[in-house]
Design an enzyme around this catalytic site. Structure first.
Site, mmCIF file in Angstrom:
data_model
loop_
_atom_site.group_PDB
_atom_site.id
_atom_site.type_symbol
_atom_site.label_atom_id
_atom_site.label_comp_id
_atom_site.label_asym_id
_atom_site.label_seq_id
_atom_site.Cartn_x
_atom_site.Cartn_y
_atom_site.Cartn_z
ATOM 1 N N ASN A 1 -19.893 -8.048 18.677
ATOM 2 C CA ASN A 1 -19.658 -9.024 17.621
ATOM 3 C C ASN A 1 -18.769 -8.404 16.533
ATOM 4 O O ASN A 1 -19.200 -7.514 15.792
ATOM 5 C CB ASN A 1 -21.001 -9.479 17.033
ATOM 6 C CG ASN A 1 -20.852 -10.623 16.063
ATOM 7 O OD1 ASN A 1 -19.991 -10.614 15.198
ATOM 8 N ND2 ASN A 1 -21.720 -11.617 16.187
ATOM 9 N N LYS B 1 -22.690 -11.414 -0.639
ATOM 10 C CA LYS B 1 -23.439 -11.630 0.588
ATOM 11 C C LYS B 1 -24.080 -10.330 1.070
ATOM 12 O O LYS B 1 -25.248 -10.302 1.453
ATOM 13 C CB LYS B 1 -22.531 -12.191 1.689
ATOM 14 C CG LYS B 1 -23.285 -12.397 2.999
ATOM 15 C CD LYS B 1 -22.418 -12.808 4.156
ATOM 16 C CE LYS B 1 -23.250 -12.873 5.426
ATOM 17 N NZ LYS B 1 -22.479 -13.236 6.608
ATOM 18 N N PHE C 1 -20.230 -16.146 8.775
ATOM 19 C CA PHE C 1 -20.091 -16.622 10.150
ATOM 20 C C PHE C 1 -21.426 -17.166 10.624
ATOM 21 O O PHE C 1 -22.429 -17.099 9.918
ATOM 22 C CB PHE C 1 -19.588 -15.493 11.066
ATOM 23 C CG PHE C 1 -20.513 -14.294 11.161
ATOM 24 C CD1 PHE C 1 -21.408 -14.176 12.212
ATOM 25 C CD2 PHE C 1 -20.479 -13.288 10.211
ATOM 26 C CE1 PHE C 1 -22.257 -13.079 12.311
ATOM 27 C CE2 PHE C 1 -21.318 -12.186 10.303
ATOM 28 C CZ PHE C 1 -22.207 -12.092 11.355
ATOM 29 N N HIS D 1 -29.921 -10.430 4.870
ATOM 30 C CA HIS D 1 -30.826 -9.673 5.735
ATOM 31 C C HIS D 1 -30.144 -8.418 6.264
ATOM 32 O O HIS D 1 -30.704 -7.332 6.242
ATOM 33 C CB HIS D 1 -31.297 -10.561 6.878
ATOM 34 C CG HIS D 1 -30.180 -11.224 7.640
ATOM 35 N ND1 HIS D 1 -29.166 -11.943 7.026
ATOM 36 C CD2 HIS D 1 -29.893 -11.269 8.969
ATOM 37 C CE1 HIS D 1 -28.325 -12.395 7.935
ATOM 38 N NE2 HIS D 1 -28.733 -11.989 9.121
ATOM 39 N N ARG D 2 -28.897 -8.567 6.734
ATOM 40 C CA ARG D 2 -28.167 -7.413 7.277
ATOM 41 C C ARG D 2 -27.799 -6.433 6.176
ATOM 42 O O ARG D 2 -27.847 -5.220 6.363
ATOM 43 C CB ARG D 2 -26.928 -7.872 8.046
ATOM 44 C CG ARG D 2 -26.273 -6.728 8.822
ATOM 45 C CD ARG D 2 -25.201 -7.206 9.790
ATOM 46 N NE ARG D 2 -25.786 -8.039 10.827
ATOM 47 C CZ ARG D 2 -25.627 -9.368 10.908
ATOM 48 N NH1 ARG D 2 -24.874 -10.010 10.051
ATOM 49 N NH2 ARG D 2 -26.213 -10.038 11.885
ATOM 50 N N TYR E 1 -24.543 -19.162 11.218
ATOM 51 C CA TYR E 1 -25.290 -20.217 10.530
ATOM 52 C C TYR E 1 -25.088 -20.197 9.014
ATOM 53 O O TYR E 1 -25.693 -20.996 8.297
ATOM 54 C CB TYR E 1 -26.787 -20.079 10.862
ATOM 55 C CG TYR E 1 -27.078 -20.225 12.336
ATOM 56 C CD1 TYR E 1 -27.156 -21.480 12.926
ATOM 57 C CD2 TYR E 1 -27.244 -19.110 13.154
ATOM 58 C CE1 TYR E 1 -27.406 -21.631 14.283
ATOM 59 C CE2 TYR E 1 -27.492 -19.243 14.513
ATOM 60 C CZ TYR E 1 -27.576 -20.507 15.073
ATOM 61 O OH TYR E 1 -27.813 -20.650 16.420
ATOM 62 N N ASP E 2 -24.231 -19.320 8.513
ATOM 63 C CA ASP E 2 -24.039 -19.177 7.061
ATOM 64 C C ASP E 2 -23.665 -20.482 6.351
ATOM 65 O O ASP E 2 -24.126 -20.715 5.230
ATOM 66 C CB ASP E 2 -22.985 -18.107 6.759
ATOM 67 C CG ASP E 2 -23.479 -16.692 7.063
ATOM 68 O OD1 ASP E 2 -24.685 -16.522 7.342
ATOM 69 O OD2 ASP E 2 -22.654 -15.756 7.017
ATOM 70 N N ASP F 1 -30.328 -6.687 15.963
ATOM 71 C CA ASP F 1 -30.652 -8.001 16.517
ATOM 72 C C ASP F 1 -31.028 -8.873 15.342
ATOM 73 O O ASP F 1 -31.856 -8.486 14.508
ATOM 74 C CB ASP F 1 -31.785 -7.942 17.543
ATOM 75 C CG ASP F 1 -31.814 -9.209 18.390
ATOM 76 O OD1 ASP F 1 -30.761 -9.553 18.959
ATOM 77 O OD2 ASP F 1 -32.858 -9.868 18.461
ATOM 78 N N SER F 2 -30.396 -10.010 15.244
ATOM 79 C CA SER F 2 -30.602 -10.842 14.073
ATOM 80 C C SER F 2 -30.491 -12.312 14.435
ATOM 81 O O SER F 2 -29.961 -12.666 15.486
ATOM 82 C CB SER F 2 -29.589 -10.481 12.974
ATOM 83 O OG SER F 2 -28.276 -10.506 13.489
#
Length: 196
Positions: free
Chosen positions: A9, A172, A149, A177-178, A151-152, A69-70
């Site tokens: 990704n 952001k 990108f 979360h990331r 679901y943002d 993994d997210s």
């Protein structure tokens, strides 16, 4: 120091590079090394999947490996798509199609709570690091914003009145979360490897 990112990704790679900037780390992907096979993701949780990906890539390359993994979990949808966020609807479905389907399913629904999860696993010889971080919000009434990108564009941060896709990258990375997971990983690298 070289770290292998067990992901293809490019959006994730860009975010990770930004959050680890200044540490003198070179981030490689499996694609950079000529690997084209899909890594299995057959765990039941984000943490299990990140561990599976990290172990697979570390065994394949022997390089210090970071796996992420997210995904997004939506209360009114029984916390789906969850670990199937990348494969929601179908592996070929684009982000816009996925977002519109979620908005369709939640039409008229008052319960719009959702959260993002990011699980990170890092492996290097006899060292390992694991963290799982979250970002809580709501599913918006429509798509908004062009940053980010996935679901943002439908993930609303009510305290800001903006979707994740309306935030600039720096904001952001501080709230997501990331971003939280990589801040913890950065601290681990600084402490364990003396990288500053």
């Amino acid at each position: 120091m070289k770290i292998l990112l067990a992901s293809s990704n490019t959006h994730k790679k860009r975010e990770i590079l930004a959050l680890l900037d200044g540490l003198g780390i070179e981030i490689l992907t499996l694609k950079d090394l000529g690997y084209t096979q899909e890594i299995p993701e057959d765990g039941d949780t984000f943490l299990e999947n990140s561990a599976i990906k990290a172990h697979w890539a570390y065994r394949a390359t022997g390089l210090p490996t970071l796996a992420d993994d997210s995904g997004i979990s939506i209360r009114a949808m029984g916390y789906e798509p969850g670990i199937r966020s990348a494969r929601f609807l179908s592996p070929e479905a684009g982000s816009g199609e996925k977002n519109r389907e979620i908005l369709r399913r939640l039409e008229g629904e008052q319960e719009r709570q959702a959260h993002y999860t990011c699980a990170l696993t890092f492996l290097d010889k006899d060292r390992s690091f694991i963290t799982e971080q979250y970002c809580h919000g709501l599913i918006s009434q429509g798509e908004s914003g062009v940053e980010g990108f996935g679901y943002d564009p439908i993930f609303l941060l009510p305290e800001l009145g903006k979707t994740m896709a309306e935030l600039d990258p720096e904001e952001k990375n501080r709230l997501s979360h990331r971003g939280k997971a990589l801040a913890a990983f950065r601290e681990y690298l600084e402490t364990t490897y003396g990288i500053v």
